[in-house]
Design an enzyme around this catalytic site. Structure first.
Site, PDB file in Angstrom:
ATOM      1  N   PHE A   1       0.819  -1.215   0.000  1.00  0.00           N
ATOM      2  CA  PHE A   1       0.000   0.000   0.000  1.00  0.00           C
ATOM      3  C   PHE A   1       0.857   1.272   0.000  1.00  0.00           C
ATOM      4  O   PHE A   1       0.806   2.080  -0.925  1.00  0.00           O
ATOM      5  CB  PHE A   1      -0.935  -0.038   1.220  1.00  0.00           C
TER       6      PHE A   1
ATOM      7  N   ILE B   1      12.303 -11.576   2.034  1.00  0.00           N
ATOM      8  CA  ILE B   1      13.513 -11.272   2.799  1.00  0.00           C
ATOM      9  C   ILE B   1      13.817 -12.314   3.875  1.00  0.00           C
ATOM     10  O   ILE B   1      14.894 -12.307   4.446  1.00  0.00           O
ATOM     11  CB  ILE B   1      13.441  -9.872   3.442  1.00  0.00           C
TER      12      ILE B   1
ATOM     13  N   ARG C   1      -3.202  -9.202  20.127  1.00  0.00           N
ATOM     14  CA  ARG C   1      -3.140  -8.030  19.260  1.00  0.00           C
ATOM     15  C   ARG C   1      -1.925  -7.158  19.595  1.00  0.00           C
ATOM     16  O   ARG C   1      -1.468  -6.367  18.779  1.00  0.00           O
ATOM     17  CB  ARG C   1      -4.420  -7.213  19.329  1.00  0.00           C
TER      18      ARG C   1
ATOM     19  N   TYR D   1       1.961  -7.193  17.657  1.00  0.00           N
ATOM     20  CA  TYR D   1       2.378  -6.257  16.605  1.00  0.00           C
ATOM     21  C   TYR D   1       3.124  -5.070  17.196  1.00  0.00           C
ATOM     22  O   TYR D   1       4.246  -4.753  16.799  1.00  0.00           O
ATOM     23  CB  TYR D   1       1.134  -5.798  15.840  1.00  0.00           C
TER      24      TYR D   1
ATOM     25  N   TRP E   1      -2.857   5.610   8.238  1.00  0.00           N
ATOM     26  CA  TRP E   1      -2.828   6.035   6.835  1.00  0.00           C
ATOM     27  C   TRP E   1      -3.823   5.195   6.060  1.00  0.00           C
ATOM     28  O   TRP E   1      -3.864   3.971   6.193  1.00  0.00           O
ATOM     29  CB  TRP E   1      -1.437   5.846   6.252  1.00  0.00           C
TER      30      TRP E   1
END
EC number: 4.1.1.35
Length: 240
Positions: free
Chosen positions: A21, A70, A175, A178, A208
């Site tokens: 994105f 990667i 959660r 992250y 964003w």
């Protein structure tokens, strides 16, 4: 031209996660508004195909796509060496994913980023690493009773980067895998800078949203909608 009206010196940028994105939009900006060259690294290139295919475009030859993961690709260090600057955007950052795939989330946001930091440090390459606003955790206000007058005091709900305490959920709350993985890689990058001279910039995006955003229908939001908190809220307002 730069801000002082001088010609911009072209550089080569190794962009990890260029097909995502943010990466796809950044590639567009770099191609249309700068003379820089981009080594675009990702597993998928659907979102940047329009930049890669036509030979007649002004930036033909300035963007090269390298399909790699990667996690286990020996080409990574060589591509970082070829560049003047590395931008790392690779991450699992969709709430539905890091709630249900905590191991993948921790590996993607911390373990898999370790070689990137190492190669940049060892080869004296500047690193721009994309983190998240979630590294700030919760505010003290979230622990106060709803009827407490202290909830109105900015000292309890305003986050200050270098002052506010870091408050995360308990270990069983997946959660937070992250946020914790992102914060730990930030600390490692900072340590590389302090001890080994790594030049770096850390970016912490705050919700964003826009075209080409990843979306899991029915999980991140309405099946016909778009993901994340702000986008889902906007979609609900639009359809109600």
């Amino acid at each position: 031209m730069d801000l002082d009206g001088r010609p911009i010196k072209p550089i080569t940028i190794c962009m990890i996660g260029a097909g995502g994105f943010i990466g796809s939009h950044l590639c567009e900006k770099l191609m249309s508004e700068t003379p820089h060259k981009v080594l675009a690294l990702d597993v998928y290139n659907d979102k940047i195909k329009h930049l890669l295919e036509p030979d007649s475009l002004p930036w033909a030859g300035r963007i090269q796509f390298h399909r790699l993961n990667i996690k286990h690709d020996s080409r990574l260090e060589g591509l970082i060496k070829m560049a003047d600057l590395t931008i790392n955007l690779a991450a699992i950052c969709t709430p539905a994913d890091y709630n249900t795939r905590p191991l993948d989330t921790i590996y993607s946001n911390f373990i898999d980023a370790l070689p990137v930091v190492k190669y940049c440090s060892e080869n004296n390459k500047r690193l721009i690493h994309f983190s998240t606003c979630e590294v700030y955790g919760k505010t003290i206000q979230s622990f106060l009773p709803k009827d407490s007058p202290l909830r109105q005091d900015p000292a309890y709900y305003v986050l200050k980067e270098d002052v506010s305490p870091c408050i995360f959920g308990s270990i069983e709350k997946q959660r937070w895998s992250y946020a914790c993985a992102k914060q730990l890689i930030e600390r490692l990058i900072y340590a590389e800078g302090a001890e080994n001279g790594l030049e770096f910039t850390i970016v912490r995006p705050f919700n964003w949203i826009g075209p080409r955003m990843d979306f899991i229908p029915g999980i991140d939001g309405p099946s016909e909608g778009v993901p994340r908190v702000l986008a889902c809220f906007s979609n609900v307002c639009r359809t109600s």
